[in-house]
Design an enzyme around this catalytic site. Sequence first.
Site, PDB file in Angstrom:
ATOM      1  N   HIS A 189      47.706  40.963  37.998  1.00 36.99           N
ATOM      2  CA  HIS A 189      46.432  40.625  38.641  1.00 36.99           C
ATOM      3  C   HIS A 189      45.681  41.939  38.834  1.00 36.99           C
ATOM      4  O   HIS A 189      45.996  42.729  39.736  1.00 36.99           O
ATOM      5  CB  HIS A 189      46.690  39.942  39.982  1.00 36.99           C
ATOM      6  N   ARG A 222      42.191  52.224  46.322  1.00 33.26           N
ATOM      7  CA  ARG A 222      43.473  52.403  46.994  1.00 33.26           C
ATOM      8  C   ARG A 222      44.414  53.227  46.126  1.00 33.26           C
ATOM      9  O   ARG A 222      44.394  53.139  44.906  1.00 33.26           O
ATOM     10  CB  ARG A 222      44.128  51.051  47.285  1.00 33.26           C
ATOM     11  N   GLY A 313      41.599  42.416  34.432  1.00 32.81           N
ATOM     12  CA  GLY A 313      42.535  41.852  33.464  1.00 32.81           C
ATOM     13  C   GLY A 313      41.884  40.926  32.465  1.00 32.81           C
ATOM     14  O   GLY A 313      42.264  40.890  31.286  1.00 32.81           O
ATOM     15  N   GLU A 365      41.896  31.130  42.038  1.00 30.86           N
ATOM     16  CA  GLU A 365      42.560  31.053  43.330  1.00 30.86           C
ATOM     17  C   GLU A 365      41.994  29.933  44.194  1.00 30.86           C
ATOM     18  O   GLU A 365      42.730  29.279  44.945  1.00 30.86           O
ATOM     19  CB  GLU A 365      42.446  32.400  44.041  1.00 30.86           C
TER      20      GLU A 365
END
Length: 378
Positions: A189, A222, A313, A365
Amino acid sequence: MAVNYEGIALVLNCGSSSVKYQVVDTTKEEPLASGIVERVTDHGVAIHEIIDVLGKPDSGVDLKALNVVGHRIVQGGEEFSAPTIIDDEVERGIAKLSVLAPLHNPGHVAGISAARAQFPNIPHVAVFDTAFHTTLSEAAYTYPLDLRVAKEHGIRKYGFHGTSHGYVSRECAAAMGKDPKDVNVITLHLGNGASADAVQGGIAVDTSMGLTPLDGLMMGSRTGTIDPAVVFHLHRAAGMSIDEIDTLFNKQSGLLGMCGYSDLRDVHKAIDEGSHDARLALDVYTRRIKGFVGQYYALMGSVDAIVFTAGVGENDDIVRLESLQGLENLGIKIDAEKNAGRKKQATLVSADDSKVQIWVIPTNEEREIATQSIAAVS
């Protein structure tokens, strides 16, 4: 869990300052409506705005036909391992888990409270990002930390993006014409947040994110996995506070920190213009992905398929290509021509002689949350 439940769900993803929504009819391919309310200071006002939009004659939605309101919840801890019908006790339980997800769960709870007030006669269901990973073995989720300290403070691997990993791993099995129980899949993901999963026979056996969504793969802003002693060093040598280091690791690092861009489209443009920093950032990014592919291959012993999903992706053929190049001896061979371009539907991009199938499968999702929520109340 069966995936053929039918119904209409309002799916809410309530953050601290935004509320994303989608109305899903599971009998239809496309959502009936979707949108976002931003700069939220009062979740009650935001939910009311959504109701106003969906209540308009041209919205395509009949609010009276809703079967359930499904809420995306980032952190379910050890308490919640499945979609859960929300009552006052469950709402309090989600609030208590804010200590493990201070940036997410408080917004979820505010949204739940507001939505339950606006839709008091419709069941509400919490669907947890962490639930898919409650199948991890004790050895997989345990950190080599003093066990007493870890137990007292709930320190363990929880994993995130579970709805996405669960959805695309099943979609991959279906695309292969197999039952999920019969395939081993590595799911990647890759969005602004990024994580990898090892899914063995339909069950998650490992995941790259840990106690928080900071661990694992390098991301838009991050760090991903980093030597924990960097925290001590920055505190002692640079005089940085814990909060400053938290901000650095979560919001000022990753691609953004390395080359100034968190969007890979900008990173590719900078590379084309000769930026060394951008090239290095992409190399680190894809090297991390390749490392988890190898790790999960070894963990499961055999791999039937690799799946790329989410914004990067699904859309970035360069990332897909560079993440798997050099793995041909493991039976992983991507076809550059098949791989080229964005993929809006499930697409096989592996070479004909690749032992491991390589798929690009768009995640959904919201549909997964809708399906799980309807199943929970059926």
